[in-house]
Design a protein around this motif. Structure first.
Motif, PDB file in Angstrom:
ATOM      1  N   VAL A 100       0.868  -1.179   0.000  1.00 15.99           N
ATOM      2  CA  VAL A 100       0.000   0.000   0.000  1.00 15.99           C
ATOM      3  C   VAL A 100       0.903   1.226   0.000  1.00 15.99           C
ATOM      4  N   LEU A 101       0.777   2.042  -1.017  1.00 17.29           N
ATOM      5  CA  LEU A 101       1.587   3.248  -1.168  1.00 17.29           C
ATOM      6  C   LEU A 101       0.719   4.462  -0.873  1.00 17.29           C
ATOM      7  N   VAL A 102       1.094   5.242   0.126  1.00 10.15           N
ATOM      8  CA  VAL A 102       0.318   6.421   0.524  1.00 10.15           C
ATOM      9  C   VAL A 102       1.058   7.660   0.028  1.00 10.15           C
ATOM     10  N   ALA A 103       0.565   8.236  -1.074  1.00 14.15           N
ATOM     11  CA  ALA A 103       1.238   9.396  -1.687  1.00 14.15           C
ATOM     12  C   ALA A 103       2.736   9.136  -1.799  1.00 14.15           C
ATOM     13  N   ALA A 104       3.101   7.932  -2.180  1.00 15.93           N
ATOM     14  CA  ALA A 104       4.491   7.491  -2.115  1.00 15.93           C
ATOM     15  C   ALA A 104       5.219   7.690  -3.443  1.00 15.93           C
ATOM     16  N   LEU A 105       6.525   7.848  -3.351  1.00 14.89           N
ATOM     17  CA  LEU A 105       7.352   8.107  -4.530  1.00 14.89           C
ATOM     18  C   LEU A 105       7.606   6.816  -5.312  1.00 14.89           C
ATOM     19  N   VAL A 106       7.352   6.890  -6.616  1.00 11.40           N
ATOM     20  CA  VAL A 106       7.607   5.775  -7.530  1.00 11.40           C
ATOM     21  C   VAL A 106       8.394   6.342  -8.714  1.00 11.40           C
ATOM     22  N   PRO A 107       9.717   6.274  -8.673  1.00 10.32           N
ATOM     23  CA  PRO A 107      10.513   6.790  -9.793  1.00 10.32           C
ATOM     24  C   PRO A 107      10.344   5.919 -11.031  1.00 10.32           C
ATOM     25  N   PRO A 108      10.698   6.443 -12.202  1.00 14.67           N
ATOM     26  CA  PRO A 108      10.782   5.578 -13.376  1.00 14.67           C
ATOM     27  C   PRO A 108      11.849   4.517 -13.154  1.00 14.67           C
ATOM     28  N   GLU A 109      11.775   3.410 -13.890  1.00 13.05           N
ATOM     29  CA  GLU A 109      12.714   2.306 -13.708  1.00 13.05           C
ATOM     30  C   GLU A 109      14.157   2.798 -13.795  1.00 13.05           C
ATOM     31  N   GLY A 110      14.924   2.559 -12.729  1.00 12.22           N
ATOM     32  CA  GLY A 110      16.305   2.995 -12.675  1.00 12.22           C
ATOM     33  C   GLY A 110      16.488   4.455 -12.330  1.00 12.22           C
ATOM     34  N   GLY A 111      15.391   5.171 -12.144  1.00 10.51           N
ATOM     35  CA  GLY A 111      15.459   6.578 -11.757  1.00 10.51           C
ATOM     36  C   GLY A 111      15.612   6.710 -10.255  1.00 10.51           C
ATOM     37  N   ASN A 112      15.383   7.923  -9.755  1.00  8.08           N
ATOM     38  CA  ASN A 112      15.555   8.158  -8.326  1.00  8.08           C
ATOM     39  C   ASN A 112      14.511   9.126  -7.804  1.00  8.08           C
ATOM     40  N   ARG A 206       0.103  18.858  -1.198  1.00  5.24           N
ATOM     41  CA  ARG A 206       1.035  19.877  -1.668  1.00  5.24           C
ATOM     42  C   ARG A 206       2.449  19.347  -1.879  1.00  5.24           C
ATOM     43  N   PRO A 207       3.038  18.596  -0.928  1.00  4.43           N
ATOM     44  CA  PRO A 207       4.412  18.113  -1.148  1.00  4.43           C
ATOM     45  C   PRO A 207       4.545  17.164  -2.331  1.00  4.43           C
ATOM     46  N   VAL A 208       3.574  16.262  -2.516  1.00  3.76           N
ATOM     47  CA  VAL A 208       3.591  15.346  -3.666  1.00  3.76           C
ATOM     48  C   VAL A 208       2.313  15.621  -4.445  1.00  3.76           C
ATOM     49  N   ARG A 209       2.435  16.446  -5.454  1.00  5.75           N
ATOM     50  CA  ARG A 209       1.272  16.960  -6.176  1.00  5.75           C
ATOM     51  C   ARG A 209       0.398  15.824  -6.729  1.00  5.75           C
ATOM     52  N   PRO A 210      -0.927  16.007  -6.731  1.00 10.33           N
ATOM     53  CA  PRO A 210      -1.813  14.970  -7.267  1.00 10.33           C
ATOM     54  C   PRO A 210      -1.463  14.563  -8.690  1.00 10.33           C
ATOM     55  N   GLU A 211      -1.079  15.512  -9.523  1.00  6.79           N
ATOM     56  CA  GLU A 211      -0.738  15.160 -10.906  1.00  6.79           C
ATOM     57  C   GLU A 211       0.546  14.338 -10.966  1.00  6.79           C
ATOM     58  N   ALA A 212       1.483  14.634 -10.061  1.00  4.55           N
ATOM     59  CA  ALA A 212       2.698  13.825  -9.994  1.00  4.55           C
ATOM     60  C   ALA A 212       2.373  12.410  -9.521  1.00  4.55           C
ATOM     61  N   GLN A 213       1.438  12.301  -8.588  1.00  9.45           N
ATOM     62  CA  GLN A 213       1.030  10.972  -8.145  1.00  9.45           C
ATOM     63  C   GLN A 213       0.423  10.176  -9.294  1.00  9.45           C
ATOM     64  N   ARG A 214      -0.363  10.838 -10.142  1.00  9.15           N
ATOM     65  CA  ARG A 214      -0.940  10.128 -11.286  1.00  9.15           C
ATOM     66  C   ARG A 214       0.154   9.596 -12.199  1.00  9.15           C
ATOM     67  N   GLU A 215       1.200  10.385 -12.405  1.00  9.07           N
ATOM     68  CA  GLU A 215       2.320   9.927 -13.226  1.00  9.07           C
ATOM     69  C   GLU A 215       2.992   8.718 -12.584  1.00  9.07           C
ATOM     70  N   MET A 216       3.124   8.739 -11.271  1.00 16.46           N
ATOM     71  CA  MET A 216       3.783   7.636 -10.586  1.00 16.46           C
ATOM     72  C   MET A 216       2.924   6.378 -10.584  1.00 16.46           C
ATOM     73  N   ILE A 217       1.614   6.546 -10.459  1.00 18.29           N
ATOM     74  CA  ILE A 217       0.709   5.399 -10.555  1.00 18.29           C
ATOM     75  C   ILE A 217       0.867   4.722 -11.916  1.00 18.29           C
ATOM     76  N   ALA A 218       1.021   5.524 -12.960  1.00 16.24           N
ATOM     77  CA  ALA A 218       1.157   4.972 -14.315  1.00 16.24           C
ATOM     78  C   ALA A 218       2.459   4.188 -14.490  1.00 16.24           C
ATOM     79  N   ARG A 219       3.431   4.414 -13.622  1.00 18.14           N
ATOM     80  CA  ARG A 219       4.698   3.677 -13.714  1.00 18.14           C
ATOM     81  C   ARG A 219       4.614   2.289 -13.105  1.00 18.14           C
ATOM     82  N   LEU A 220       3.602   2.046 -12.303  1.00 18.75           N
ATOM     83  CA  LEU A 220       3.459   0.749 -11.670  1.00 18.75           C
ATOM     84  C   LEU A 220       2.899  -0.263 -12.673  1.00 18.75           C
ATOM     85  N   PRO A 221       3.324  -1.524 -12.592  1.00 15.31           N
ATOM     86  CA  PRO A 221       2.791  -2.533 -13.507  1.00 15.31           C
ATOM     87  C   PRO A 221       1.273  -2.622 -13.446  1.00 15.31           C
ATOM     88  N   ARG A 222       0.754  -2.542 -12.231  1.00 17.57           N
ATOM     89  CA  ARG A 222      -0.698  -2.455 -12.036  1.00 17.57           C
ATOM     90  C   ARG A 222      -0.928  -1.929 -10.635  1.00 17.57           C
TER      91      ARG A 222
END
Length: 255
Positions: A100-112, A206-222
């Motif tokens: 369970v990821l709560v507004a959590a950071l998900v970098p692109p593969e090999g990113g940071n 505010r710290p992890v913008r909703p639009e950034a979270q959407r981008e990170m969700i899209a990086r997850l396999p599912r």
């Protein structure tokens, strides 16, 4: 997945500038055992904040789970705590039933972690760290409790923190100095395999913008997405909603 919730331990990984105490309002609501870990450099886990890596943090979480003796795990991570999740899943293997990821950071593969920040923020942090290194200055770390806590009241988005919530957040047991070094470390979600993921998307963050979270969700396999109309700290402001998100998808959820 089989099993019962009584067999699972909820392992809670805090985010930046925090300790395992950040989950103190959530833990009493959970319907199964829990372990709120402290990452290296806080409370009972002393370490050099200037040099901590994601691998160090992963090793610390895995070791804490082993000492605790958890057979199966629901791994919950907040904000920058998300950087350790793939490594912990790889380290514990099929003992991790769900994430369970709560507004959590998900970098692109090999990113940071820098890849999850606002570009201007990431560039500023990178430039500051490089300048300190070039000048032979001590490595950059983040401060602990603020001299004036009032700006924290609205810093996280959502409704302003109440006096009680603000005091909880800036308590020195929960608000601590932190590293920036781990934001520069590579993260690879591919090592986490096909573990089921629930992403708690905080819509007024505010710290992890909703639009950034959407981008990170899209990086997850599912991912199963749970939207919360909160700021960045729902485990403080709305812990019952986070508890429901953790319970969602468990074998007993529909009973």
């Amino acid at each position: 997945m089989g099993g019962d919730t009584c067999d699972e331990t909820v392992v809670l990984v805090h985010g930046g500038g925090a300790t395992g105490g950040t989950w103190d309002r959530l833990v009493p609501l959970l319907d199964r055992p829990s372990l709120a870990v402290d990452l290296p450099g806080r409370r009972g886990h002393p370490a050099d904040l200037a040099t901590i890596t994601v691998d160090d943090e992963v090793a610390s979480v895995v070791a804490d789970v082993e000492v605790h003796g958890a057979d199966t795990v629901v791994l919950v991570a907040h904000s920058s705590g998300g950087l350790v999740v793939p490594g912990v899943v790889a380290g514990l293997g099929d003992r991790v039933r769900r994430v369970v990821l709560v507004a959590a950071l998900v970098p692109p593969e090999g990113g940071n972690g820098l890849d999850c920040m606002k570009p201007a923020h990431a560039e500023g942090l990178r430039a500051t760290v490089e300048a300190a290194r070039a000048n032979g200055e001590p490595a950059l770390t983040l401060p602990g409790p603020p001299a004036d806590p009032e700006p924290f009241r609205t810093a996280y988005g959502g409704d302003p923190l109440t006096d009680d919530q603000l005091a909880f957040v800036v308590d020195p047991e929960r608000c601590v100095p932190d590293t920036v070094h781990h934001y520069f470390q590579p993260v690879r979600w591919s090592v986490a395999g096909a573990v089921p993921v629930t992403y708690v998307h905080t819509l007024r963050d505010r710290p992890v913008r909703p639009e950034a979270q959407r981008e990170m969700i899209a990086r997850l396999p599912r991912a199963d997405v749970v939207e919360l109309d909160t700021g960045h700290l729902p485990m403080v402001t709305d812990p019952e909603l986070v508890e429901a998100a953790i319970r969602r998808g468990s074998p007993a959820a529909g009973r």
